[in-house]
Design an enzyme around this catalytic site. Structure first.
Site, PDB file in Angstrom:
ATOM      1  N   ASP A  63       0.598  -1.002   0.097  1.00 52.72           N
ATOM      2  CA  ASP A  63      -0.216   0.084  -0.159  1.00 52.72           C
ATOM      3  C   ASP A  63       0.962   1.245   0.078  1.00 52.72           C
ATOM      4  OD1 ASP A  63      -1.717   2.170   0.714  1.00 52.72           O
ATOM      5  OD2 ASP A  63      -3.181   0.473   1.694  1.00 52.72           O
ATOM      6  N   SER A 113      -7.101   4.186  -1.562  1.00 50.83           N
ATOM      7  CA  SER A 113      -6.883   2.860  -1.592  1.00 50.83           C
ATOM      8  C   SER A 113      -8.046   2.010  -1.678  1.00 50.83           C
ATOM      9  CB  SER A 113      -6.147   2.614  -0.116  1.00 50.83           C
ATOM     10  OG  SER A 113      -4.939   3.092   0.037  1.00 50.83           O
ATOM     11  N   HIS A 174      -9.949  -2.840   6.704  1.00 55.00           N
ATOM     12  CA  HIS A 174      -9.331  -1.501   6.121  1.00 55.00           C
ATOM     13  C   HIS A 174      -9.467  -1.652   4.605  1.00 55.00           C
ATOM     14  CE1 HIS A 174      -6.324   1.972   5.583  1.00 55.00           C
ATOM     15  NE2 HIS A 174      -6.923   2.091   6.768  1.00 55.00           N
TER      16      HIS A 174
END
Length: 526
Positions: A63, A113, A174
């Site tokens: 990420d 993201s 997440h």
């Protein structure tokens, strides 16, 4: 006088930075020519393309791991082993195929993201802030969810009979992992305690709940996120006296308890610390839920090695559990805190996270075979992170540039950010970094624009690939192309006809019986 003294101090620091000597052999032209010839011979072997069926597919997602981060992590890896660093190879550097991925979201030039995760997991571009839904869904508007759900490659693999797993250093709900199983118009709806009343009344589900309900039999789940699984005010098992770690759920449900009850007769185990994880024999585990922190896992540099497993350790256990399935597996691995380090302006944290993910890639390679496992390493987006300043060979990646600014006559670190919390003025002027510990783990590198949190970058990111049909990841591609290639290679999802024999079973005819035997021996030894 004070400015002059600082300037003199800075000059002394600069003068003290001796130019590191590069290896003597590099002065010989034959050294470079022989190296190039070895590389050329290796490249020529790639003409024999691996067209096997991918029994296993692994996606490593760094990420925020843009190309500058990859390069800096490579140097750090080398310097950690006593080398100059520039000549070092990351494990991902050894992959034979490299492409570029265009990361924009449908409504954002510089992406987030969530929208990117929907692209590389579900195969469709999406709006920023949304996971597992198409671009027809509008962020935070619950009533735009229904009818716009899209499924991920994790589900395609599960539907094909493969085992599936998620391993992350962030919380398991997440942005990145959630796109593998959830359909949510707001990436921040971690639990129902994070959702507005109107969204709950309209029937939208929080992401933690969807983890256990949408694909109820995900074989391996490891990361953080405990607090989103328990009723509000439930003390955390590890930090019972710290209220910020208490449960957050308003519906009163204990999702971990529900999972444990459902899996008690299926060789399913829940663990919350490293000791319990390593007390398990993967051969006797079919389902594993590991939640090691209330939220995200600690940075690797700050990890308590007694209580929290590393990313490499989690990957090791995950593969040993998943590979028992004769039909193979799909595994999503996220080095999620690379991104957090950059957002904090803490380059040292970010780069050590990237090096740890590379260790995990190495371990996965030892536990699998290039002949039947397609492994892809990529990033969701980049950051406004850079390093430069004409640094000498072997200069500490966290060190100073060998020149002063000719504008304010002060030194500067090689690593800089375009924006972020590292913007600092002292007495109306740029901070003199020679007066601070710029190699501290939590040093915030200087930034050009003041922001409480550094932002993503918009440039393309790299895709490294090896294994069956890895060559299909070539050139410059849209990010949503990635899962379609992986599915094609594994004969799952919508592309299946090309790799079926007359009997309807996936063909592995490219692997000889002898090679298959050798691969089996390697698998048993790891």
């Amino acid at each position: 006088m004070k400015v002059a003294a600082l300037f003199i101090l800075g000059c002394l620091v600069w003068e003290g930075m001796a130019k590191p000597e590069f290896p003597e052999q590099e002065k010989d032209p034959d050294f470079w020519k022989e190296w190039a010839q070895r590389t050329l011979k290796n490249a020529l072997t790639l003409q024999d393309l691996n067209k096997n069926v991918a029994k296993n597919i692994i996606l490593f997602l760094g990420d925020g791991m843009g190309v500058p981060t990859v390069t800096a992590a490579r140097i750090l890896k080398g310097q950690l082993s006593g080398q100059n660093g520039e000549e070092t190879q990351l494990e991902m550097d050894k992959f034979p195929y490299v492409a570029l991925s265009k990361t924009y979201n449908t409504n954002a030039q510089v992406p987030d993201s969530a929208g990117t995760a929907t692209a590389y997991l579900c195969g469709v571009k999406a709006n920023e802030g949304t996971v597992g839904v198409s671009a027809a869904a509008v962020k935070s508007q619950c009533n735009t969810t229904r009818g716009n759900e899209v499924t991920s490659i994790l589900k395609w693999a599960k539907d094909a009979g493969k085992s599936v797993g998620i391993v992350t250093t962030t919380r398991v709900n997440h942005a990145t992992p959630s796109a593998a199983y959830a359909h949510c118009v707001d990436r921040d709806w971690y639990s129902d305690g994070d959702m507005p009343a109107e969204a709950l009344q309209s029937g939208c589900k929080d992401i933690a709940r969807q983890l256990f309900e949408n694909i109820p039999d995900i074989d391996v789940i490891m990361g953080g996120g405990r607090r989103n699984m328990y009723p509000r005010n439930t003390p955390d098992v590890e930090y019972p006296g710290d209220k910020k770690h208490n449960g957050t759920r308003k519906d009163g449900r204990n999702l971990v308890g529900e999972w444990t009850d459902r899996m008690k007769d299926k060789r399913g185990y829940y663990v919350w610390n490293r000791k319990d994880l390593f007390s398990l024999n993967p051969n006797n585990v079919d389902y594993l839920l590991g939640l090691f922190e209330p939220a995200d896992l600690p940075y690797e540099l700050e990890r308590n090695k007694e209580t929290d497993p590393s990313l490499t350790e989690m990957v090791d256990v995950a593969i040993k559990i998943l590979r028992k399935n004769e039909r193979g597996f799909y595994l999503l691995v996220e080095g999620g805190r690379i991104d957090h380090g950059h957002h904090d302006g803490k380059a040292k944290q970010a780069l050590h996270e990237a090096v740890e993910m590379d260790r995990a890639i190495t371990r996965a390679g030892l536990l699998t075979s290039i002949y039947d496992t397609l492994t892809v390493v990529t990033a969701d987006h980049s950051h406004v992170f850079s390093f430069g300043g004409y640094t000498h060979r072997g200069n500490s990646i966290f060190g100073l540039a060998p020149i002063m600014s000719d504008i304010d006559q002060k030194p500067f670190t090689s690593i800089l950010y375009g924006n972020g919390p590292g913007f600092k003025f002292v007495n109306g002027a740029r901070e003199n970094v020679s007066t601070v510990d710029y190699e501290h783990n939590n040093y915030q590198a200087q930034a050009a624009v003041p922001l409480s949190m550094e932002t993503h970058g918009g440039e393309d990111v790299a895709i490294f690939s090896k294994g069956p049909l890895a060559h299909l990841l070539h050139g410059v591609q849209e990010q949503h192309y990635i899962p379609h290639v992986m599915a094609y290679a594994a004969c799952i999802g919508q592309n299946k006809d090309h790799c079926h024999t007359n009997s309807g079973s996936p063909s592995l005819s490219h692997i000889s019986p002898t090679l298959a035997l050798l691969l089996s021996v390697k698998w048993l030894l790891c």
